[in-house]
Design a protein around this motif. Structure first.
Motif, mmCIF file in Angstrom:
data_model
loop_
_atom_site.group_PDB
_atom_site.id
_atom_site.type_symbol
_atom_site.label_atom_id
_atom_site.label_comp_id
_atom_site.label_asym_id
_atom_site.label_seq_id
_atom_site.Cartn_x
_atom_site.Cartn_y
_atom_site.Cartn_z
ATOM 1 N N GLY A 82 0.804 -1.215 0.000
ATOM 2 C CA GLY A 82 0.000 0.000 0.000
ATOM 3 C C GLY A 82 0.838 1.266 0.000
ATOM 4 O O GLY A 82 0.362 2.339 0.360
ATOM 5 N N GLY A 83 2.090 1.149 -0.398
ATOM 6 C CA GLY A 83 2.950 2.329 -0.503
ATOM 7 C C GLY A 83 3.633 2.719 0.780
ATOM 8 O O GLY A 83 3.871 3.898 1.038
ATOM 9 N N SER A 84 3.984 1.758 1.594
ATOM 10 C CA SER A 84 4.613 2.020 2.882
ATOM 11 C C SER A 84 5.971 2.702 2.721
ATOM 12 O O SER A 84 6.890 2.135 2.136
ATOM 13 N N PRO A 85 6.131 3.930 3.255
ATOM 14 C CA PRO A 85 7.434 4.599 3.187
ATOM 15 C C PRO A 85 8.533 3.798 3.887
ATOM 16 O O PRO A 85 9.664 3.755 3.415
ATOM 17 N N ALA A 86 8.196 3.148 4.995
ATOM 18 C CA ALA A 86 9.195 2.352 5.713
ATOM 19 C C ALA A 86 9.686 1.195 4.844
ATOM 20 O O ALA A 86 10.882 0.881 4.840
ATOM 21 N N LEU A 87 8.772 0.584 4.116
ATOM 22 C CA LEU A 87 9.170 -0.513 3.227
ATOM 23 C C LEU A 87 10.068 0.006 2.113
ATOM 24 O O LEU A 87 11.064 -0.631 1.763
ATOM 25 N N LEU A 88 9.741 1.162 1.568
ATOM 26 C CA LEU A 88 10.578 1.746 0.522
ATOM 27 C C LEU A 88 11.993 1.977 1.044
ATOM 28 O O LEU A 88 12.973 1.629 0.381
ATOM 29 N N VAL A 89 12.104 2.527 2.224
ATOM 30 C CA VAL A 89 13.419 2.777 2.815
ATOM 31 C C VAL A 89 14.162 1.458 3.025
ATOM 32 O O VAL A 89 15.347 1.341 2.698
ATOM 33 N N ASP A 90 13.466 0.451 3.546
ATOM 34 C CA ASP A 90 14.098 -0.853 3.768
ATOM 35 C C ASP A 90 14.574 -1.474 2.457
ATOM 36 O O ASP A 90 15.697 -1.971 2.364
ATOM 37 N N ARG A 91 13.727 -1.456 1.454
ATOM 38 C CA ARG A 91 14.088 -2.066 0.163
ATOM 39 C C ARG A 91 15.225 -1.294 -0.504
ATOM 40 O O ARG A 91 16.127 -1.879 -1.088
ATOM 41 N N LEU A 92 15.198 0.016 -0.403
ATOM 42 C CA LEU A 92 16.274 0.818 -0.980
ATOM 43 C C LEU A 92 17.584 0.572 -0.236
ATOM 44 O O LEU A 92 18.648 0.471 -0.860
ATOM 45 N N HIS A 93 17.500 0.438 1.075
ATOM 46 C CA HIS A 93 18.684 0.116 1.866
ATOM 47 C C HIS A 93 19.261 -1.234 1.433
ATOM 48 O O HIS A 93 20.468 -1.370 1.246
ATOM 49 N N GLU A 94 18.405 -2.243 1.262
ATOM 50 C CA GLU A 94 18.862 -3.557 0.799
ATOM 51 C C GLU A 94 19.535 -3.444 -0.566
ATOM 52 O O GLU A 94 20.589 -4.036 -0.798
ATOM 53 N N TYR A 95 18.904 -2.698 -1.448
ATOM 54 C CA TYR A 95 19.429 -2.540 -2.810
ATOM 55 C C TYR A 95 20.811 -1.891 -2.776
ATOM 56 O O TYR A 95 21.748 -2.358 -3.411
ATOM 57 N N LEU A 96 20.939 -0.812 -2.026
ATOM 58 C CA LEU A 96 22.201 -0.073 -1.981
ATOM 59 C C LEU A 96 23.260 -0.771 -1.127
ATOM 60 O O LEU A 96 24.445 -0.493 -1.269
ATOM 61 N N HIS A 97 22.846 -1.664 -0.275
ATOM 62 C CA HIS A 97 23.794 -2.425 0.535
ATOM 63 C C HIS A 97 24.481 -3.522 -0.285
ATOM 64 O O HIS A 97 25.545 -4.008 0.089
ATOM 65 N N ASN A 98 23.886 -3.868 -1.412
ATOM 66 C CA ASN A 98 24.448 -4.893 -2.296
ATOM 67 C C ASN A 98 25.513 -4.236 -3.181
ATOM 68 O O ASN A 98 25.201 -3.406 -4.031
#
Length: 143
Positions: A82-98
């Motif tokens: 549903g567009g969770s900002p927290a999820l976006l931050v988590d997923r972006l963190h995972e992406y950039l951590h790789n």
């Protein structure tokens, strides 16, 4: 890879070139390095690609597709949540951590900075990410 499977051999060469682009940079790959990494004869790299630039471009396109797939996964997660900002931050963190993701992004951006033919390809991550954000924060804020 079967010895008589040209599509698998070509794919292995492109994958090897993409891995090397990330490891040594797009300008430092050579036919010899790619052939060694792919486990194919040196002549295969010239048999399937018209030039080293062609091979490099194919490798960068593979990296761009990987990035597109990762961003599509982020988009699907956001829609499902549903567009969770927290999820976006988590997923972006995972992406950039790789580190592979970051190296692929940097390789694409640097290639586009020096080769106008690759500029559009180099901007795909940014454009796709803006498109994702646009749905939640509007175009001006997404930029």
């Amino acid at each position: 890879m079967a010895k008589r499977d040209p599509q698998a051999r070509r794919a292995a060469i492109v994958k090897a070139a993409a891995d090397l682009v990330i490891e040594v940079g797009p300008e430092r790959i050579t036919h010899r390095l790619v052939a060694e990494r792919a486990g194919v004869p040196l002549g295969s790299t010239t048999q399937y690609f018209t030039s080293l630039d062609d091979l490099r471009t194919q490798a960068l396109q593979l990296l761009a597709k990987e990035i597109d797939d990762d961003l599509d996964a982020v988009r699907r997660s956001l829609v499902a949540s549903g567009g969770s900002p927290a999820l976006l931050v988590d997923r972006l963190h995972e992406y950039l951590h790789n580190s592979r993701n970051v190296a692929a992004d940097v390789s694409l951006m640097s290639a586009g900075a020096f080769d106008s033919d690759l500029r559009e390809l180099s901007l795909r991550w940014q454009n796709n990410f803006v498109e994702i954000l646009n749905e939640y924060v509007g175009h001006d804020s997404a930029l």
